[in-house]
Scaffold this motif. Structure first.
Motif, PDB file in Angstrom:
ATOM      1  N   THR A   1      43.625  58.931  35.610  1.00 24.03           N
ATOM      2  CA  THR A   1      42.261  58.704  35.151  1.00 24.03           C
ATOM      3  C   THR A   1      41.305  59.366  36.129  1.00 24.03           C
ATOM      4  OG1 THR A   1      42.926  56.591  34.197  1.00 24.03           O
ATOM      5  CG2 THR A   1      40.565  56.966  34.495  1.00 24.03           C
ATOM      6  N   LYS A   2      40.574  60.353  35.649  1.00 24.38           N
ATOM      7  CA  LYS A   2      39.629  61.062  36.500  1.00 24.38           C
ATOM      8  C   LYS A   2      38.252  60.424  36.365  1.00 24.38           C
ATOM      9  CE  LYS A   2      42.031  65.496  36.172  1.00 24.38           C
ATOM     10  NZ  LYS A   2      41.922  66.927  35.788  1.00 24.38           N
ATOM     11  N   GLY A   3      37.707  60.005  37.490  1.00 26.13           N
ATOM     12  CA  GLY A   3      36.407  59.376  37.451  1.00 26.13           C
ATOM     13  C   GLY A   3      36.059  58.760  38.780  1.00 26.13           C
ATOM     14  N   PHE A   4      35.153  57.790  38.731  1.00 27.63           N
ATOM     15  CA  PHE A   4      34.658  57.148  39.940  1.00 27.63           C
ATOM     16  C   PHE A   4      34.980  55.661  39.884  1.00 27.63           C
ATOM     17  CE2 PHE A   4      31.872  60.587  38.574  1.00 27.63           C
ATOM     18  CZ  PHE A   4      31.956  61.442  39.660  1.00 27.63           C
ATOM     19  N   SER A   5      35.189  55.075  41.043  1.00 23.56           N
ATOM     20  CA  SER A   5      35.475  53.645  41.114  1.00 23.56           C
ATOM     21  C   SER A   5      34.441  52.972  41.998  1.00 23.56           C
ATOM     22  CB  SER A   5      36.883  53.404  41.667  1.00 23.56           C
ATOM     23  OG  SER A   5      37.015  53.928  42.970  1.00 23.56           O
ATOM     24  N   HIS A   6      34.154  51.714  41.663  1.00 27.43           N
ATOM     25  CA  HIS A   6      33.148  50.986  42.444  1.00 27.43           C
ATOM     26  C   HIS A   6      33.433  49.496  42.319  1.00 27.43           C
ATOM     27  CE1 HIS A   6      29.612  50.367  44.694  1.00 27.43           C
ATOM     28  NE2 HIS A   6      28.849  49.939  43.696  1.00 27.43           N
ATOM     29  N   VAL A   7      33.491  48.829  43.450  1.00 25.23           N
ATOM     30  CA  VAL A   7      33.668  47.380  43.500  1.00 25.23           C
ATOM     31  C   VAL A   7      32.446  46.797  44.184  1.00 25.23           C
ATOM     32  CG1 VAL A   7      35.068  45.472  44.381  1.00 25.23           C
ATOM     33  CG2 VAL A   7      36.182  47.554  43.570  1.00 25.23           C
ATOM     34  N   ILE A   8      31.790  45.857  43.518  1.00 25.94           N
ATOM     35  CA  ILE A   8      30.625  45.225  44.107  1.00 25.94           C
ATOM     36  C   ILE A   8      30.919  43.750  44.348  1.00 25.94           C
ATOM     37  CG2 ILE A   8      29.053  46.838  42.989  1.00 25.94           C
ATOM     38  CD1 ILE A   8      28.284  44.611  41.060  1.00 25.94           C
ATOM     39  N   VAL A   9      30.182  43.158  45.270  1.00 28.47           N
ATOM     40  CA  VAL A   9      30.301  41.731  45.588  1.00 28.47           C
ATOM     41  C   VAL A   9      29.020  41.056  45.121  1.00 28.47           C
ATOM     42  CG1 VAL A   9      30.665  40.040  47.402  1.00 28.47           C
ATOM     43  CG2 VAL A   9      31.732  42.288  47.578  1.00 28.47           C
ATOM     44  N   SER A  10      29.183  39.979  44.341  1.00 25.40           N
ATOM     45  CA  SER A  10      28.036  39.275  43.791  1.00 25.40           C
ATOM     46  C   SER A  10      28.282  37.772  43.878  1.00 25.40           C
ATOM     47  CB  SER A  10      27.791  39.700  42.345  1.00 25.40           C
ATOM     48  OG  SER A  10      26.698  38.995  41.783  1.00 25.40           O
ATOM     49  N   SER A  11      27.187  37.026  43.824  1.00 22.31           N
ATOM     50  CA  SER A  11      27.317  35.569  43.904  1.00 22.31           C
ATOM     51  C   SER A  11      28.040  34.992  42.700  1.00 22.31           C
ATOM     52  CB  SER A  11      25.920  34.934  44.035  1.00 22.31           C
ATOM     53  OG  SER A  11      25.102  35.334  42.941  1.00 22.31           O
ATOM     54  N   SER A  12      28.012  35.702  41.555  1.00 22.91           N
ATOM     55  CA  SER A  12      28.757  35.280  40.370  1.00 22.91           C
ATOM     56  C   SER A  12      29.272  36.499  39.635  1.00 22.91           C
ATOM     57  CB  SER A  12      27.866  34.434  39.439  1.00 22.91           C
ATOM     58  OG  SER A  12      26.857  35.245  38.865  1.00 22.91           O
ATOM     59  N   LEU A  13      30.377  36.305  38.931  1.00 20.62           N
ATOM     60  CA  LEU A  13      30.952  37.426  38.186  1.00 20.62           C
ATOM     61  C   LEU A  13      29.990  37.910  37.113  1.00 20.62           C
ATOM     62  CD1 LEU A  13      34.653  36.192  37.727  1.00 20.62           C
ATOM     63  CD2 LEU A  13      33.792  37.881  39.353  1.00 20.62           C
ATOM     64  N   ARG A  14      29.273  36.979  36.466  1.00 19.36           N
ATOM     65  CA  ARG A  14      28.357  37.357  35.403  1.00 19.36           C
ATOM     66  C   ARG A  14      27.253  38.274  35.929  1.00 19.36           C
ATOM     67  NH1 ARG A  14      28.930  39.082  31.988  1.00 19.36           N
ATOM     68  NH2 ARG A  14      27.174  40.509  32.026  1.00 19.36           N
ATOM     69  N   ASP A  15      26.673  37.895  37.064  1.00 21.34           N
ATOM     70  CA  ASP A  15      25.617  38.730  37.640  1.00 21.34           C
ATOM     71  C   ASP A  15      26.164  40.081  38.066  1.00 21.34           C
ATOM     72  OD1 ASP A  15      23.844  36.700  37.254  1.00 21.34           O
ATOM     73  OD2 ASP A  15      23.915  35.950  39.311  1.00 21.34           O
ATOM     74  N   GLY A  16      27.386  40.105  38.600  1.00 24.68           N
ATOM     75  CA  GLY A  16      27.985  41.362  39.045  1.00 24.68           C
ATOM     76  C   GLY A  16      28.196  42.335  37.906  1.00 24.68           C
ATOM     77  N   PHE A  17      28.757  41.825  36.776  1.00 25.52           N
ATOM     78  CA  PHE A  17      28.973  42.705  35.629  1.00 25.52           C
ATOM     79  C   PHE A  17      27.647  43.142  35.018  1.00 25.52           C
ATOM     80  CE2 PHE A  17      33.271  40.665  35.414  1.00 25.52           C
ATOM     81  CZ  PHE A  17      33.985  41.822  35.647  1.00 25.52           C
ATOM     82  N   SER A  18      26.646  42.279  35.074  1.00 27.40           N
ATOM     83  CA  SER A  18      25.328  42.645  34.579  1.00 27.40           C
ATOM     84  C   SER A  18      24.735  43.783  35.412  1.00 27.40           C
ATOM     85  CB  SER A  18      24.402  41.430  34.610  1.00 27.40           C
ATOM     86  OG  SER A  18      23.103  41.782  34.189  1.00 27.40           O
ATOM     87  N   ILE A  19      24.926  43.705  36.742  1.00 25.37           N
ATOM     88  CA  ILE A  19      24.433  44.772  37.614  1.00 25.37           C
ATOM     89  C   ILE A  19      25.127  46.089  37.296  1.00 25.37           C
ATOM     90  CG2 ILE A  19      24.404  45.566  40.009  1.00 25.37           C
ATOM     91  CD1 ILE A  19      23.982  42.620  40.809  1.00 25.37           C
ATOM     92  N   LEU A  20      26.439  46.044  37.077  1.00 21.65           N
ATOM     93  CA  LEU A  20      27.176  47.272  36.750  1.00 21.65           C
ATOM     94  C   LEU A  20      26.672  47.879  35.448  1.00 21.65           C
ATOM     95  CD1 LEU A  20      30.893  46.399  37.652  1.00 21.65           C
ATOM     96  CD2 LEU A  20      29.430  48.092  38.749  1.00 21.65           C
ATOM     97  N   ILE A  21      26.463  47.048  34.419  1.00 22.26           N
ATOM     98  CA  ILE A  21      26.013  47.566  33.125  1.00 22.26           C
ATOM     99  C   ILE A  21      24.630  48.194  33.253  1.00 22.26           C
ATOM    100  CG2 ILE A  21      25.305  46.869  30.804  1.00 22.26           C
ATOM    101  CD1 ILE A  21      27.578  44.789  30.889  1.00 22.26           C
TER     102      ILE A  21
END
Length: 993
Positions: free
Chosen positions: A666-686
């Motif tokens: 899979t060619k692309g970019f990866s990014h892992v973020i740390v957030s106080s909640s999973l919901r907020d983290g996925f919202s930030i990614l979107i």
């Protein structure tokens, strides 16, 4: 040493902690550093050389050599003074521009061993550096072959000649050349110190030979040398067999015993002309113009009555014959090796007292000096030597002596001995420098199969590299012709010089902060001119050799790119890529994307398990199959907590994600973020994933299979919120159920179908995704089937025909089937309802449009649907509708005429979001629809490899979340591989080219 340094620092730290000041720490650290440097220098003293000894003389020795003594007179005689000046000027300007670029690079920091390889690799990256470094190595190795062949030619033609009447036999060149090569290799193996000690001796021989040539030219002003050339008619003769140029009995017998020459002998007189008329003669007028000939043509004097060119026969052995076909580009390739060697100073940068001053000054002075020597020699040869003698490559007409030797004073043997030792010294220097260059490349580790050549003797001498160099050098000797080897090494040196100029131009144009050369007399236009001149000379010398050299460099480049070690040297190509990426991103934001350029730019939402490994690797496989390396792919994940406490986990998770992406191709970019909640983290990614115009337009995620375990589960809430956010952001959403059962990249589906259940129009995404999947080798043998649902009052036959026509216009190959369902409330699926095919056809007929206009209007209606969707959402938010790009625009009058009618028809087909939260009869009916549709899908697609379904819109508030999840679960129940698809609210496929 390291331990003592650590102890002293610790003592100073205790001292400063009590005193409370950093000033003393700074002073003591400086004292420790000075002591350490002093001790290091005292342990290993390096000889410090100045500009003259360290740069100027080595460059002079490498530039002046075999071509000057053995071929320059022949080049002047063949090309004429004017074209010879053009050849010399082009080559000298090329090397001067390259030296300017090299000086800028060499003074931008320290240049260790490796010279040009180090400069190019650190400026243009390991791929370019390795490719050009190997080309430079091959050029240096073939230069060794050239000098050895020159040594053997001098030895067998002039010192101990076997047959003074004919050109050397190629087998003799191979035999004696091989013996000479092994002898020189033995000297290099025993000790390089002997080679370095003899370097000044060899350079002295060259200097004496040049001085003898100038002295001879000056002497012609007083008294020309007593060398005469015997002529028969206008033909030059080899006079080794007779002393007097007269028709004596001996001479007559020599010619008339050969029947083919007797007639010409009897018809013409024998006469003598002066070989070296001198500077005061008018011979310069005769030598101004070129005299190109074919191979085996007898050399004739032009000033005699002009006669046709005569091909020499097997019995014309007493005439001086042109051995090869000559032309301008050939002479350029033969001459260019005489100006190489400008890197000799930069290769010794570690031994120089002040490398940043010595390299530019010494190299440029050496080039200017040698350029003056070559240009002056062209004038002297053309003004002093008779034309037929100049074209006599081997000096047969002057008692088999080098032509330049006839001009020299006091004796031709000064040139013979000087050129012999010059060639020997240059050959030894090549066999010394080439293995070290190869060793430097091997020790960098950028080319795996060359690592063995990085080893050597205990003292660091490159034994294995020397063996390989001898082997490649032997190839050049087996060619057995100095004229054929010269263009080969010209290619490799020109390739190297080209990339030195490119490196300087790139660094100058990028203006990187680290680009601060002390040499200020450079400009990117000079580097670009030098690069263009190098490329032009490559194809001027030999277009097929040039293509061969480029292919070799290209293959090495691709090998290093795919198999070589990853190196980060802060090279200019990386900076160039960053600039190009920035420019492209800015351009992408200038204009919105057109439908024809739309492709899924994916944000893949991955989950990491407790070991910080990717939970569903097949999600990455499916991504690569869908993308095929095209477009943007961002793989993101979220860790719950704070960044301060989980920074290490985020880094480890990102590394594991990159490893999984590499394993799944899979060619692309990866990014892992740390957030106080999973919901907020996925919202930030979107919201924030991507940059500028390279942002995702679709989100791919796995179906939360465990949402039923707890009715109020976190997985359920996160999933529905993700659906809401992608809908609000006008992004497409792809949800894969049973993702672990999807095929990986190593599988090949030999048969089966990809079934598309096209309930509502979603901008064409449902049709586009199977097409993209079938471009990949995993799904290539599958076929596409499209099922659309009709109610009892619909004209199913007409719907099928219209859909087939639409697919034909979209250039999609698919089977079409219309499925009739009773009491179906399909509007429960989504915001919008598909415009019925029969209503659309009737509308187009009422508008009295032509067939072509109908096709275009069909596309226009789809785009209007998209516009209506945007308008509905934006109206609720109080925003203005977003502009939708039409693939075709009707005439304004026609639009105005039909605007009201069409607007009402489309409006009637739209519904607001379904009220999932009300447990009423409508909700029960929707669930009943899901059950019936699921039964139909299972019946029709039981053997399919993948099922694509429309995904209905989410509930407006959280009360209906569970009903929504149950609806989707019922819809997909019993299906093996399912991909739920929700469009982003715009057209993604068009019928136009």
């Amino acid at each position: 040493m390291q331990g003592s340094l650590g102890e002293k620092i610790w003592e100073m730290w205790k001292y400063t902690s009590t005193k409370g000041t950093l000033h003393h720490l700074e002073k003591q650290l400086c004292a420790v550093e000075k002591a350490q440097v002093k001790g290091f220098v005292s342990q290993k003293m390096v000889p410090q050389m100045g500009t003259f000894i360290g740069v100027y003389l080595p460059c002079m020795q490498n530039i002046l050599g075999v071509i000057l003594f053995l071929r320059l007179t022949w080049i002047v005689g063949t090309a004429g003074i004017l074209e010879s000046l053009a050849i010399v000027s082009m080559c000298c300007v090329c090397t001067l521009l390259t030296a300017i670029s090299m000086s800028a690079i060499a003074t931008n920091g320290v240049v260790p061993a490796g010279g040009s390889y180090y400069m190019i690799s650190r400026s243009l990256g390991p791929e370019f550096g390795g490719a050009v470094g190997l080309c430079f190595y091959l050029g240096t190795t073939f230069a060794g072959s050239l000098y050895i062949l020159g040594t053997i030619e001098i030895l067998l033609m002039y010192i101990v000649p076997f047959d003074t009447m004919k050109v050397l036999d190629e087998n003799d060149m191979r035999l004696y050349g091989t013996c000479c090569l092994f002898l020189m290799a033995l000297v290099v193996f025993v000790g390089v110190k002997y080679v370095n000690k003899l370097a000044l001796v060899f350079l002295s021989c060259v200097a004496l030979s040049i001085m003898a040539t100038y002295a001879g030219a000056a002497k012609t002003l007083i008294e020309p040398p007593a060398f005469n050339v015997c002529m028969l008619g206008n033909r030059s003769l080899k006079n080794e067999k007779f002393d007097k140029c007269e028709k004596t009995e001996l001479v007559t017998s020599l010619f008339c015993d050969l029947n083919s020459t007797c007639d010409f002998f009897e018809a013409n007189n024998m006469s003598e002309i002066v070989a070296i008329p001198g500077l005061l003669s008018n011979v310069i007028k005769e030598n101004l113009w070129s005299n190109y000939d074919d191979a085996n043509v007898i050399i004739q004097k032009k000033t005699f009555p002009k006669m046709p060119k005569v091909k020499a026969g097997s019995k014309d052995q007493f005439y001086v014959i042109n051995d090869i076909t000559t032309y301008f580009t050939l002479l350029v390739g033969i001459y260019f090796p005489s100006v190489t060697g400008i890197m000799a100073g930069s290769n010794r940068s570690g031994d120089l007292r002040d490398a940043q001053r010595s390299i530019p000054v010494g190299t440029i002075l050496a080039i200017l000096t040698t350029s003056f020597l070559y240009i002056s020699f062209v004038f002297l040869f053309g003004a002093c030597i008779e034309g037929v003698v100049l074209r006599d490559k081997f000096g047969f007409s002057v008692k088999t002596m080098p032509v330049i030797g006839v001009l020299a004073w006091p004796s031709p043997w000064v040139i013979v001995i000087g050129s012999f030792f010059s060639c020997c010294g240059a050959g030894l220097q090549s066999l010394t420098g080439a293995p070290r260059l190869l060793q430097a490349i091997a020790r960098d580790g950028i080319i795996p199969f060359l690592q063995v050549f990085g080893h050597g003797k205990r003292n660091g001498e490159p034994t294995w590299a020397l063996l390989l160099t001898v082997g490649i050098c032997e190839i050049g000797i087996l060619i057995a012709s100095l004229d054929k080897v010269a263009p080969i090494l010209s290619m490799f040196f020109l390739m190297c010089y080209l990339f030195v100029n490119l490196a300087c131009a790139v660094q100058t144009l990028l203006r990187t902060p680290n680009w601060r050369p002390r040499f200020k007399f450079y400009h990117w236009t000079l580097s670009f001119l030098g690069m263009s001149l190098c490329l032009s000379l490559m194809f001027i010398c030999s277009w097929y050799y040039a293509i061969g050299a480029i292919l070799i460099a290209g293959c090495i480049y691709k090998y290093i790119e795919y198999r070589g070690a990853v190196k980060e040297w802060g090279d200019g190509i990386r900076g160039l890529s960053l600039n190009a990426a920035r420019y492209a991103l800015i351009r992408l934001e200038e204009a919105p994307l057109h439908t024809k350029n739309w492709r899924p730019q994916l944000l893949v939402l991955c989950k990491l398990n407790s070991d910080l490994k990717v939970k569903h690797p097949h999600l990455l496989s499916f991504t690569s199959q869908l993308k095929a390396g095209k477009g943007l792919t961002i793989v993101g994940s979220v860790l719950e907590g704070t960044y301060m406490t989980r920074k290490a986990d985020a880094t480890a998770g990102e590394q594991n994600m990159k490893a999984a992406m590499a394993a799944e191709r899979t060619k692309g970019f990866s990014h892992v973020i740390v957030s106080s909640s999973l919901r907020d983290g996925f919202s930030i990614l979107i919201q924030s994933a991507g940059l500028g115009g390279m942002k995702h337009n679709a989100v791919l995620m796995a179906w939360p299979s465990g949402w039923k375990q707890a009715r109020d589960s976190l997985a359920q809430r996160n999933f529905i919120e993700t659906v809401r956010e992608t809908t609000e952001a006008h992004q497409a959403l792809l949800v894969a159920k049973n993702i672990d059962r999807f095929p990986d990249n190593h599988e090949r589906l030999k048969e089966g179908a990809i079934d598309v259940w096209w309930i509502v129009h979603d901008g064409g995404l449902l049709m586009l995704l199977p097409f993209l999947l079938m471009q990949h080798k995993v799904w290539r043998k599958c076929k596409m089937r499209i099922f659309t649902v009709a109610q009892l009052d619909d004209n199913s036959i007409q719907m099928k025909k219209d859909l087939q026509v639409f697919l034909y216009q979209l250039r999609l190959d698919a089977e079409v089937e219309v499925v009739e369902m009773h009491d179906s409330d399909i509007s429960a699926f989504t915001y919008e309802r598909t415009l019925k095919m029969e209503q659309r056809s009737q509308m187009l007929k009422e508008m009295h449009l032509s067939r072509t206009e109908r096709e275009r209007e069909a596309q226009l209606i789809h785009d209007r649907n998209t516009a209506s969707h945007f308008a509905t959402n934006d109206k609720a938010a109080g925003a203005t509708p977003e502009h939708v790009h039409m693939t075709w625009t009707k005439d304004k009058l026609l639009n105005e005429r039909n605007k009201h009618r069409e607007g009402m028809a489309v409006k009637d087909m739209f519904n607001m979001k379904p009220e999932w939260e009300n447990l009423n009869q409508s909700n029960v009916r929707r669930m009943h629809t899901a059950v019936k549709l699921n039964e139909v899908v299972k019946k029709k697609s039981k053997d399919s490899q993948l099922v694509l379904l429309n995904m209905p819109g989410p509930p407006r508030n959280k009360k209906g979340d569970e009903n929504y999840m149950e609806f989707l679960e019922v819809l997909m129940e019993g299906l093996d591989r399912v991909l739920l698809v929700r469009g982003g609210g715009r057209e993604v496929i068009t019928i136009y080219s």
